[in-house]
Design a protein around this motif. Sequence first.
Motif, PDB file in Angstrom:
ATOM      1  N   SER A   1      -0.629   5.753  -2.854  1.00 48.64           N
ATOM      2  CA  SER A   1      -1.218   4.565  -2.371  1.00 48.64           C
ATOM      3  C   SER A   1      -2.577   4.267  -2.211  1.00 48.64           C
ATOM      4  CB  SER A   1      -0.846   4.779  -0.634  1.00 48.64           C
ATOM      5  OG  SER A   1      -1.440   3.579   0.072  1.00 48.64           O
ATOM      6  N   ASP A   2      -2.972   2.894  -2.291  1.00 48.98           N
ATOM      7  CA  ASP A   2      -4.353   2.499  -2.224  1.00 48.98           C
ATOM      8  C   ASP A   2      -5.020   3.099  -0.943  1.00 48.98           C
ATOM      9  OD1 ASP A   2      -3.964  -0.957  -2.477  1.00 48.98           O
ATOM     10  OD2 ASP A   2      -3.132   0.538  -1.269  1.00 48.98           O
ATOM     11  N   MET A   3      -4.139   3.218  -0.142  1.00 50.16           N
ATOM     12  CA  MET A   3      -4.772   3.619   1.496  1.00 50.16           C
ATOM     13  C   MET A   3      -5.077   5.183   1.267  1.00 50.16           C
ATOM     14  SD  MET A   3      -4.937   1.322   3.798  1.00 50.16           S
ATOM     15  CE  MET A   3      -5.005  -0.504   3.171  1.00 50.16           C
TER      16      MET A   3
ATOM     17  N   SER B   1       0.659   2.077  16.023  1.00 52.09           N
ATOM     18  CA  SER B   1       1.181   1.019  17.177  1.00 52.09           C
ATOM     19  C   SER B   1       2.547   0.748  17.216  1.00 52.09           C
ATOM     20  CB  SER B   1       0.378  -0.487  16.700  1.00 52.09           C
ATOM     21  OG  SER B   1       0.999  -0.824  15.584  1.00 52.09           O
TER      22      SER B   1
ATOM     23  N   SER C   1      -4.160   1.457   7.733  1.00 51.54           N
ATOM     24  CA  SER C   1      -2.504   1.649   7.745  1.00 51.54           C
ATOM     25  C   SER C   1      -1.984   2.438   8.914  1.00 51.54           C
ATOM     26  CB  SER C   1      -2.509   1.957   6.232  1.00 51.54           C
ATOM     27  OG  SER C   1      -3.026   3.270   5.954  1.00 51.54           O
TER      28      SER C   1
ATOM     29  N   HIS D   1       0.769  -1.241  -0.032  1.00 46.68           N
ATOM     30  CA  HIS D   1      -0.034  -0.061   0.158  1.00 46.68           C
ATOM     31  C   HIS D   1       0.861   1.375  -0.020  1.00 46.68           C
ATOM     32  CE1 HIS D   1      -3.388  -2.805   0.697  1.00 46.68           C
ATOM     33  NE2 HIS D   1      -2.930  -2.991   1.963  1.00 46.68           N
ATOM     34  N   GLY D   2       2.038   1.112  -0.578  1.00 49.88           N
ATOM     35  CA  GLY D   2       2.899   2.450  -0.548  1.00 49.88           C
ATOM     36  C   GLY D   2       3.531   2.909   0.898  1.00 49.88           C
ATOM     37  N   LEU D   3       3.409   2.263   1.578  1.00 48.49           N
ATOM     38  CA  LEU D   3       3.939   2.717   3.010  1.00 48.49           C
ATOM     39  C   LEU D   3       5.409   2.361   3.122  1.00 48.49           C
ATOM     40  CD1 LEU D   3       3.503   3.593   6.000  1.00 48.49           C
ATOM     41  CD2 LEU D   3       2.665   1.625   6.431  1.00 48.49           C
ATOM     42  N   LEU D   4       6.240   3.261   3.387  1.00 50.03           N
ATOM     43  CA  LEU D   4       7.682   3.207   3.559  1.00 50.03           C
ATOM     44  C   LEU D   4       8.111   3.548   5.093  1.00 50.03           C
ATOM     45  CD1 LEU D   4       9.868   2.829   1.581  1.00 50.03           C
ATOM     46  CD2 LEU D   4      10.327   5.271   1.779  1.00 50.03           C
ATOM     47  N   LYS D   5       8.476   2.468   5.683  1.00 49.83           N
ATOM     48  CA  LYS D   5       9.072   2.922   7.191  1.00 49.83           C
ATOM     49  C   LYS D   5      10.700   2.920   7.195  1.00 49.83           C
ATOM     50  CE  LYS D   5       5.324  -0.471   9.007  1.00 49.83           C
ATOM     51  NZ  LYS D   5       5.180  -1.377   9.806  1.00 49.83           N
TER      52      LYS D   5
ATOM     53  N   TYR E   1       7.646   7.262   8.889  1.00 46.09           N
ATOM     54  CA  TYR E   1       6.419   6.247   7.986  1.00 46.09           C
ATOM     55  C   TYR E   1       5.992   7.203   7.063  1.00 46.09           C
ATOM     56  CZ  TYR E   1       6.828   3.078  11.707  1.00 46.09           C
ATOM     57  OH  TYR E   1       7.279   2.352  12.929  1.00 46.09           O
ATOM     58  N   ASP E   2       6.224   6.953   5.915  1.00 47.20           N
ATOM     59  CA  ASP E   2       5.963   7.627   4.692  1.00 47.20           C
ATOM     60  C   ASP E   2       4.557   6.960   3.979  1.00 47.20           C
ATOM     61  OD1 ASP E   2       9.268   8.391   3.548  1.00 47.20           O
ATOM     62  OD2 ASP E   2       8.062   9.240   5.221  1.00 47.20           O
ATOM     63  N   TYR E   3       3.713   7.753   3.653  1.00 49.15           N
ATOM     64  CA  TYR E   3       2.656   7.428   2.795  1.00 49.15           C
ATOM     65  C   TYR E   3       2.545   8.040   1.657  1.00 49.15           C
ATOM     66  CZ  TYR E   3       0.703   5.247   7.334  1.00 49.15           C
ATOM     67  OH  TYR E   3       0.515   4.758   8.368  1.00 49.15           O
ATOM     68  N   SER E   4       2.687   7.288   0.361  1.00 52.15           N
ATOM     69  CA  SER E   4       2.693   7.813  -0.877  1.00 52.15           C
ATOM     70  C   SER E   4       1.320   8.353  -1.222  1.00 52.15           C
ATOM     71  CB  SER E   4       3.188   6.768  -1.791  1.00 52.15           C
ATOM     72  OG  SER E   4       2.811   7.056  -3.038  1.00 52.15           O
TER      73      SER E   4
ATOM     74  N   GLU F   1      -1.538   0.595  12.147  1.00 48.86           N
ATOM     75  CA  GLU F   1       0.006   0.009  12.024  1.00 48.86           C
ATOM     76  C   GLU F   1       1.094   0.836  12.278  1.00 48.86           C
ATOM     77  OE1 GLU F   1       0.637  -2.216   8.328  1.00 48.86           O
ATOM     78  OE2 GLU F   1       2.708  -1.956   8.673  1.00 48.86           O
TER      79      GLU F   1
END
Lengths: 389, 279
Positions: free
Chosen positions: B206-208, B167, B161, A114-118, B200-203, B164
């Motif tokens: 992203s489908d979220m 947490s 998302s 889902h395009g998440l980068l940690k 924590y990067d959300y593009s 996660e």
Amino acid sequence: MQCVVTGGNVKVLGKAVHSLSRIGDELYVEPQEDGLALRSVNSSRSAYACFLFAPLFFSRYAIPTGLNFRCKMAIKSVQSVFKSLATLEKTVEKCHIGLDEQKDRLTFTLHCKHGLLKTHNLSYQDSESLEAVFDKNSCANVFRAQPRVLVDTVVHFPTSLEEVTVTVSDERMWVRNHVEDEAERSKAMLTELCLAADEFDYFAVKAHYSITFCLKEFRGLLLFAESTGLPVSMYFDEPGSPVVLSVTDSVLEGNFVLATLSDNHDLQKSNRGGDADQPHPPDDFMSDDMDAYLIAMDTSAAPGPSTADPPPPSLATFRKPPAPNYRTRTHSEEEEEDDGEEDPERPPDKKFRSLFFGSVLPPSSQMNTQPLTTQEVLASDSEDETEAD
Amino acid sequence: MPLSTQSQSQDEQYVLVANLDNARNLSNILKAITCKDHAVFTATANGLKVTVEDCKCMQANAFIQADIFQEFTLKEDMVIFQVNLTVLLDCLNIFGGSTAAGASTALRMCYMGYGHPLTLFLEEGGVVTVCKINTQEPEEPIDFEFSSSNVTNKVILQSESLKEAFSELDMTSEVLQITMSPSQPYFRLSTFGNSGNAHYDYSKDSDMMELFQCSTTQTNRYKMSLLKPSTKALAISCKVSVRTDSRGLLSLQYLVRNDDGQICFVEYFCCPDEEVEEE
């Protein structure tokens, strides 16, 4: 340095880190030509663990030639990268490990669904080399079992139990909780399990030894073995010599080296002063307590190693007098000693007096070619006084 | 089972009467804003708004619309009172708060006005409990003056998302830094803890990410201790909208579905820490 781990291997890496956290508080990271080594050691230096991940474990393993880098960091911070193993499995596609020497940072980047980068930038400290010297191949007794067998065995012991004693005969292995104090023996609950040789994938006994080691650290290895399903190999020799627990597959190798209680309550005296790799003088094992101990064991109903077995076959390296194979246990404390007794010709140098770092291998064993690495210790972390005289 | 133990004349004395067949539709949402002892209840024709504040720089609001209630009767335009939220939740869960099917607690909440206690009639399986909770002088909730016209950046994410990320947040970090930008990294949550920092990067692709409207790059830091309670709202929500205005004030809006599938909202406002240079 650039390493990339993909798919299910990310969880394996995470599991290894969690497993190492059962040993010590710091994680030693050393990228080597033959793979990435992750190590940990406990504060009393009586337990050491190392996971070596071969280049093939990674989808990309690029180490600059001649890189001589090693560092250590708080293991809790690395654990937080791999916090939820269940989530790792489901969402992490790949994990990239990179080194930023300018900023003293090791970066773990998890590419998730889902395009998440940690991205975790963890600071580290330079560290000296940490390697235990041990030779699995010279051990008298070798076993291999599926992790399930061992997990099912240790589940019978309470989590608070410190030490277990493992005793072997030609066809059987007994696992029993170790009770420190003789006086406690009559009040404590004693649990003993017997495993037959056919429960093991491999069972080779050359000497009927009985060793006592720390259960918590053993559980640390089982944690890893169970989740990866890899069989656990166990190598041990006489009491006092470390027990080595191994898991291997084609792309990784994990070794847990745990000190065992020695029969020798004079060990402290013999350890003091001089080079760490001098052989031990012969020891006196016939202590006053032994008879009382034997009497206690004789009253046990179940046939066990305490009653029947003949003395172990004589071995060239076995210096002990022939006696029933039960001996009093003396817990020899792990200490780091002052450099006061060092050879005056050598520069002042603090060395480990470790129960097993090169100091207790039987003199005639084939040492592997690893040189004895010494650790520069600037401050002893042991609270115990060294033995007087 | 609707309660009919009250006589008609007594009902006329109440300025607020609210009935719920399932008290969980109220208690679950109130749990999501419980970070302080006291809450201000504001009842209008639209429904009930419950407000909790912390340190004058964080405010949590729960909105339960009038049509969620089986009955919602108001005798005045606006009724405001303050009660101890913990006590109220204990009362709402007085029958044990079990989630067994068919066993739901019915609630009738009544208030006679200023100076009177808040009266709760709770019924389950034929057993009725009456609770009277003393009300307090309501503190005026802060008006952060967060208007949609002043919003600089807005994203709407699926809660899953974000759950996660929250947490796993490094709790040794005193602040949570939020970066929103029309360019990389688009939407970033950062912590600065004892062992290093984490991002924590959300593009935006992203489908979220359901909505991405960011016009300027903004980075703001918020005290972790103030934002941590919002994870309770996040846990029960399905979507969350994150907005910042030109002052860096943060608005988190959570869309919550209750037991009966009806929609309620929870909102958190948080003031930013001092201005921070982009790292």
